[in-house]
Design a protein around this motif. Sequence first.
Motif, PDB file in Angstrom:
ATOM      1  N   GLY A 120      30.323  31.894  91.896  1.00  0.00           N
ATOM      2  CA  GLY A 120      28.990  31.290  91.789  1.00  0.00           C
ATOM      3  C   GLY A 120      27.950  32.178  92.443  1.00  0.00           C
ATOM      4  N   GLY A 121      26.699  32.037  92.007  1.00  0.00           N
ATOM      5  CA  GLY A 121      25.604  32.775  92.622  1.00  0.00           C
ATOM      6  C   GLY A 121      25.322  34.114  91.975  1.00  0.00           C
ATOM      7  N   PHE A 122      26.205  34.595  91.118  1.00  0.00           N
ATOM      8  CA  PHE A 122      25.941  35.864  90.427  1.00  0.00           C
ATOM      9  C   PHE A 122      25.068  35.584  89.203  1.00  0.00           C
ATOM     10  CE2 PHE A 122      29.666  37.211  92.777  1.00  0.00           C
ATOM     11  CZ  PHE A 122      29.301  38.491  93.163  1.00  0.00           C
ATOM     12  N   ALA A 123      23.967  36.306  89.106  1.00  0.00           N
ATOM     13  CA  ALA A 123      23.116  36.147  87.927  1.00  0.00           C
ATOM     14  C   ALA A 123      23.750  36.832  86.724  1.00  0.00           C
ATOM     15  CB  ALA A 123      21.734  36.717  88.203  1.00  0.00           C
ATOM     16  N   LEU A 124      24.372  37.971  86.960  1.00  0.00           N
ATOM     17  CA  LEU A 124      24.963  38.740  85.859  1.00  0.00           C
ATOM     18  C   LEU A 124      26.288  39.348  86.312  1.00  0.00           C
ATOM     19  CD1 LEU A 124      24.784  40.262  83.088  1.00  0.00           C
ATOM     20  CD2 LEU A 124      23.518  42.030  84.272  1.00  0.00           C
ATOM     21  N   VAL A 125      27.295  39.164  85.504  1.00  0.00           N
ATOM     22  CA  VAL A 125      28.573  39.861  85.707  1.00  0.00           C
ATOM     23  C   VAL A 125      28.815  40.682  84.449  1.00  0.00           C
ATOM     24  CG1 VAL A 125      31.050  39.631  86.046  1.00  0.00           C
ATOM     25  CG2 VAL A 125      29.514  38.085  87.228  1.00  0.00           C
ATOM     26  N   ALA A 126      28.741  41.996  84.621  1.00  0.00           N
ATOM     27  CA  ALA A 126      28.899  42.902  83.480  1.00  0.00           C
ATOM     28  C   ALA A 126      30.352  43.341  83.402  1.00  0.00           C
ATOM     29  CB  ALA A 126      27.989  44.099  83.649  1.00  0.00           C
ATOM     30  N   LEU A 127      30.867  43.325  82.213  1.00  0.00           N
ATOM     31  CA  LEU A 127      32.268  43.690  81.999  1.00  0.00           C
ATOM     32  C   LEU A 127      32.291  44.881  81.049  1.00  0.00           C
ATOM     33  CD1 LEU A 127      35.274  43.186  82.140  1.00  0.00           C
ATOM     34  CD2 LEU A 127      35.020  41.291  80.599  1.00  0.00           C
ATOM     35  N   ASP A 128      32.555  46.045  81.624  1.00  0.00           N
ATOM     36  CA  ASP A 128      32.549  47.283  80.850  1.00  0.00           C
ATOM     37  C   ASP A 128      33.980  47.592  80.421  1.00  0.00           C
ATOM     38  OD1 ASP A 128      32.137  49.689  79.727  1.00  0.00           O
ATOM     39  OD2 ASP A 128      31.253  50.652  81.485  1.00  0.00           O
ATOM     40  N   LEU A 129      34.277  47.320  79.152  1.00  0.00           N
ATOM     41  CA  LEU A 129      35.652  47.478  78.670  1.00  0.00           C
ATOM     42  C   LEU A 129      35.919  48.844  78.066  1.00  0.00           C
ATOM     43  CD1 LEU A 129      35.972  43.941  77.136  1.00  0.00           C
ATOM     44  CD2 LEU A 129      37.325  44.796  79.013  1.00  0.00           C
ATOM     45  N   GLY A 130      34.865  49.623  77.848  1.00  0.00           N
ATOM     46  CA  GLY A 130      35.048  50.968  77.301  1.00  0.00           C
ATOM     47  C   GLY A 130      35.544  50.927  75.865  1.00  0.00           C
ATOM     48  N   ASP A 131      36.313  51.962  75.533  1.00  0.00           N
ATOM     49  CA  ASP A 131      36.790  52.075  74.152  1.00  0.00           C
ATOM     50  C   ASP A 131      38.210  51.575  73.968  1.00  0.00           C
ATOM     51  OD1 ASP A 131      34.482  53.430  73.289  1.00  0.00           O
ATOM     52  OD2 ASP A 131      35.218  55.219  74.313  1.00  0.00           O
ATOM     53  N   SER A 132      38.940  51.495  75.085  1.00  0.00           N
ATOM     54  CA  SER A 132      40.379  51.280  74.950  1.00  0.00           C
ATOM     55  C   SER A 132      40.750  49.831  74.631  1.00  0.00           C
ATOM     56  CB  SER A 132      41.092  51.744  76.212  1.00  0.00           C
ATOM     57  OG  SER A 132      40.385  51.285  77.341  1.00  0.00           O
ATOM     58  N   ALA A 133      39.892  48.875  75.000  1.00  0.00           N
ATOM     59  CA  ALA A 133      40.243  47.470  74.763  1.00  0.00           C
ATOM     60  C   ALA A 133      40.185  47.164  73.272  1.00  0.00           C
ATOM     61  CB  ALA A 133      39.286  46.557  75.509  1.00  0.00           C
ATOM     62  N   SER A 134      41.223  46.525  72.782  1.00  0.00           N
ATOM     63  CA  SER A 134      41.242  46.205  71.355  1.00  0.00           C
ATOM     64  C   SER A 134      41.334  44.703  71.110  1.00  0.00           C
ATOM     65  CB  SER A 134      42.423  46.897  70.691  1.00  0.00           C
ATOM     66  OG  SER A 134      43.605  46.495  71.338  1.00  0.00           O
ATOM     67  N   HIS A 135      41.705  43.953  72.158  1.00  0.00           N
ATOM     68  CA  HIS A 135      41.900  42.519  71.962  1.00  0.00           C
ATOM     69  C   HIS A 135      41.735  41.805  73.298  1.00  0.00           C
ATOM     70  CE1 HIS A 135      43.579  38.752  70.612  1.00  0.00           C
ATOM     71  NE2 HIS A 135      44.420  38.781  71.614  1.00  0.00           N
ATOM     72  N   LEU A 136      41.091  40.651  73.262  1.00  0.00           N
ATOM     73  CA  LEU A 136      40.990  39.817  74.455  1.00  0.00           C
ATOM     74  C   LEU A 136      41.589  38.462  74.115  1.00  0.00           C
ATOM     75  CD1 LEU A 136      37.348  40.561  75.687  1.00  0.00           C
ATOM     76  CD2 LEU A 136      39.461  41.474  76.604  1.00  0.00           C
ATOM     77  N   PRO A 137      42.431  37.917  74.989  1.00  0.00           N
ATOM     78  CA  PRO A 137      43.062  36.626  74.668  1.00  0.00           C
ATOM     79  C   PRO A 137      42.024  35.512  74.561  1.00  0.00           C
ATOM     80  CG  PRO A 137      43.659  37.363  76.877  1.00  0.00           C
ATOM     81  CD  PRO A 137      42.914  38.468  76.257  1.00  0.00           C
ATOM     82  N   PRO A 138      42.058  34.743  73.477  1.00  0.00           N
ATOM     83  CA  PRO A 138      41.047  33.691  73.284  1.00  0.00           C
ATOM     84  C   PRO A 138      41.027  32.662  74.414  1.00  0.00           C
ATOM     85  CG  PRO A 138      42.346  34.005  71.299  1.00  0.00           C
ATOM     86  CD  PRO A 138      42.988  34.815  72.351  1.00  0.00           C
ATOM     87  N   THR A 139      42.207  32.332  74.951  1.00  0.00           N
ATOM     88  CA  THR A 139      42.232  31.309  76.018  1.00  0.00           C
ATOM     89  C   THR A 139      41.439  31.783  77.229  1.00  0.00           C
ATOM     90  OG1 THR A 139      44.335  32.267  76.634  1.00  0.00           O
ATOM     91  CG2 THR A 139      44.411  30.219  75.409  1.00  0.00           C
ATOM     92  N   ALA A 140      41.603  33.078  77.549  1.00  0.00           N
ATOM     93  CA  ALA A 140      40.868  33.622  78.702  1.00  0.00           C
ATOM     94  C   ALA A 140      39.373  33.610  78.428  1.00  0.00           C
ATOM     95  CB  ALA A 140      41.349  35.035  78.999  1.00  0.00           C
ATOM     96  N   LEU A 141      39.002  33.907  77.178  1.00  0.00           N
ATOM     97  CA  LEU A 141      37.572  33.909  76.828  1.00  0.00           C
ATOM     98  C   LEU A 141      36.976  32.508  76.894  1.00  0.00           C
ATOM     99  CD1 LEU A 141      37.594  36.436  73.868  1.00  0.00           C
ATOM    100  CD2 LEU A 141      36.405  36.706  76.042  1.00  0.00           C
ATOM    101  N   ILE A 142      37.760  31.521  76.447  1.00  0.00           N
ATOM    102  CA  ILE A 142      37.274  30.133  76.505  1.00  0.00           C
ATOM    103  C   ILE A 142      37.048  29.739  77.964  1.00  0.00           C
ATOM    104  CG2 ILE A 142      37.947  27.721  76.126  1.00  0.00           C
ATOM    105  CD1 ILE A 142      39.481  28.709  73.636  1.00  0.00           C
ATOM    106  N   ARG A 143      38.038  30.086  78.783  1.00  0.00           N
ATOM    107  CA  ARG A 143      37.930  29.731  80.208  1.00  0.00           C
ATOM    108  C   ARG A 143      36.730  30.427  80.837  1.00  0.00           C
ATOM    109  NH1 ARG A 143      43.073  30.544  81.430  1.00  0.00           N
ATOM    110  NH2 ARG A 143      42.750  32.586  82.329  1.00  0.00           N
ATOM    111  N   LEU A 144      36.570  31.698  80.508  1.00  0.00           N
ATOM    112  CA  LEU A 144      35.454  32.474  81.057  1.00  0.00           C
ATOM    113  C   LEU A 144      34.120  31.876  80.632  1.00  0.00           C
ATOM    114  CD1 LEU A 144      34.825  34.976  82.726  1.00  0.00           C
ATOM    115  CD2 LEU A 144      34.896  36.318  80.639  1.00  0.00           C
TER     116      LEU A 144
END
Lengths: 249, 500
Positions: A120-144
Amino acid sequence: MSVPAFAQLSSFLIPARRLEKKRGHLPTPWPALNELLGGGWPRGELSEVYGPRSSGRTSVLYASLGEVLKTGAAAALVDAESALDARRAEHAGIPLRQLLWVCASQSQTLKSTELLVSAGGFALVALDLGDSASHLPPTALIRLRQIAQRQGTVVLLAAGFPLAGSFSATAVHLQQKNVDFGRPACPRLRPQLGVDDHALAQILAHPPLVTALASSVSLERGRRSAEQAAGCSLVFQEPLRERARDEGT
Amino acid sequence: MRVACAHAPQIALQSVLRGLVDPHEHAAPIALAAGPGGRALLLAVTRTARLAGACLGMTVTQARAIVPSLRVMQARQADVDAAQAALQDLGLSFAPRIEAESGRVFFQVGDLGSLYPNEQAMSQAIQARATQLGLAVRVAIASSKGLARVGTRAGAIVILPGTAGAAKAKLEGLPITVLDLDEETHQTLQHWGIKTVGDLASLPRPEVTLRLGAKGAHFHRLANGMDAEPFLPQPPADAIEEGTAVDYPIESWEPLSFLLRGLLDRTLQRLACRSLACAGLTLRLELDPRGFDLREIALPSPTREASILLQLVHLDLERHPLDTGVVGMTVLIRPARIRSTQLDLYRPNGPAPERLATTIARLSALVGPEHVGAPRVVDSWKEELMAIEPPMVEPAPRPATRGKPLADNLGQQVTLAIRRFRPPRDVEVLIGPTGPAALRGKETTARILVAAGPYRMSGEWWAGGGFCREYWDVHASDGALYRIHQDRETSRWYLDGYYD
């Protein structure tokens, strides 16, 4: 339900648009991009900026971080490839001492982001995945996304491809438009082509490297009214090289 | 002045019982022996063992003949010291100044009246806190130290009134032994037929002083509810230490973590008593058959979560595994204060410092402490170098200007970022007549459309790590704009990163 009863009930309803306005946006440094996004990155949502290499997505990410940090708000960067260049980040307006930088491996990025957003308290959390990420699990994205909504934090993903899909409220696609090398490039300036020693010395003192990059932006997902433009252009400038040149001349 | 005294009877036995991880073990008959072997005398026994027939003064063999299931243990001095330190922490959780003596801690409670409805409730709170620390204590509250000490011998919770007369009335029915008499005085008083405190109090003081001397006068004053023993506060210890030992070498993480968790829980409970958090951890592992292993666990910010510390220790053990089993361990925790901060009306709310500190500690446990922090530019001519420093937990200073977009404020474009490859990747570069013509490496294989450069840079030859490089910016056929350099000493090419 009768019509008068519905009218009475509707007086208690709050339009979704007003709710969104109350939550607000985090502005970016570009008025054109702000206009395209309806004010900036929507608070409490997952947003995504993607594009191929050298499309300017990292510059957008750093500029957004700088914009947030200079207002005194808290921001964090989860870096999946340890690709941060501190000198340039400082030139992008990021007060380095105030930035919380987490170098996580690809498997740890979402967990790290989740921990940061949950704090809590963060205005922005930037997630720099670069080029190597090809897939993110949907459950984790929903939770996020749920945690971001609860905390009112902007979670901004930067990647080579659209990874968040329909879980993101806004998706911005960048494409490289133009590269400015500032001075004539290599072929005309090589000594093999007959440039004299004095000219060569000058060239080496003020080398003709990249000075600016222009990108086109298109909004792939997010609220856009009919009268809004579908895209805009952004220009990123190379500050260190410019300063070196100014000092040299 | 109201002084509380918390007394942990049989502290050596309690120090051993604190180390038992399984709570069911406390119900078993346990005795503390003076040494190893069957001829060692029993120094202390638990209530279960006493009820079963074991008593003080028996040898281990005798006690086992009566109670076959008796578990005989020995107290290490480190355990007793840790229990004594925990007792001091108990006092510090209620008052800033304490005075400790063996098995007892004294502290002033006169100003705690607004927190508790009465002194009985206060005493119960002290006992409850002691239970959290793994100690069973008797509590007495009186107007002086000496009377409070007498009170702890009288019962589990004793409240002695502030006036001498009322205190005397409360003490008069108690046996004379609560005054902790020396052997000689005790025999004399028995010879006189004095059995209760009230009997002693009723004797004329000049006569008692004449016959028993200064000691007799002191006991007589106590019996009359009067005491002038001064309260002499002591500074608390800087670090908190807890240790344990096992009978057999532990060689895997799971049982080790089980023991370590107990130690950390105890130390963090003690820290919580003092409203402090753990800023660093030193772990000393006693190895089998001899020797020790010392580990420093750094924390980016103070925390009070045992799971985070446990995870950091696990990471450290994975990085530097042990060759042999562990037969004992000691945890030394460096305490630090978590600073509270005032909210600012003119700036956005940031994360609460304590919450942020916990988050940073969790992140450190997840990705390693060296991967969490604030980036820092290194004073070097090598442009790829940077460092990471501990993150700033407290809020940043208020910004001078309110946020307008950068482009508006500065009237210029936004900085072009570069994504670094760390370390720079080896790359093969095909040189054409006009400079680099093609790239081939793990990151990319592409023709070069435009090559701009070279930008020569050399330096740090004065510091021993000199370098001489030629930088090029190349626009490759894959669309990316790469930064490459050639090391002039080795003629090898490296891919630094790409503009993005």
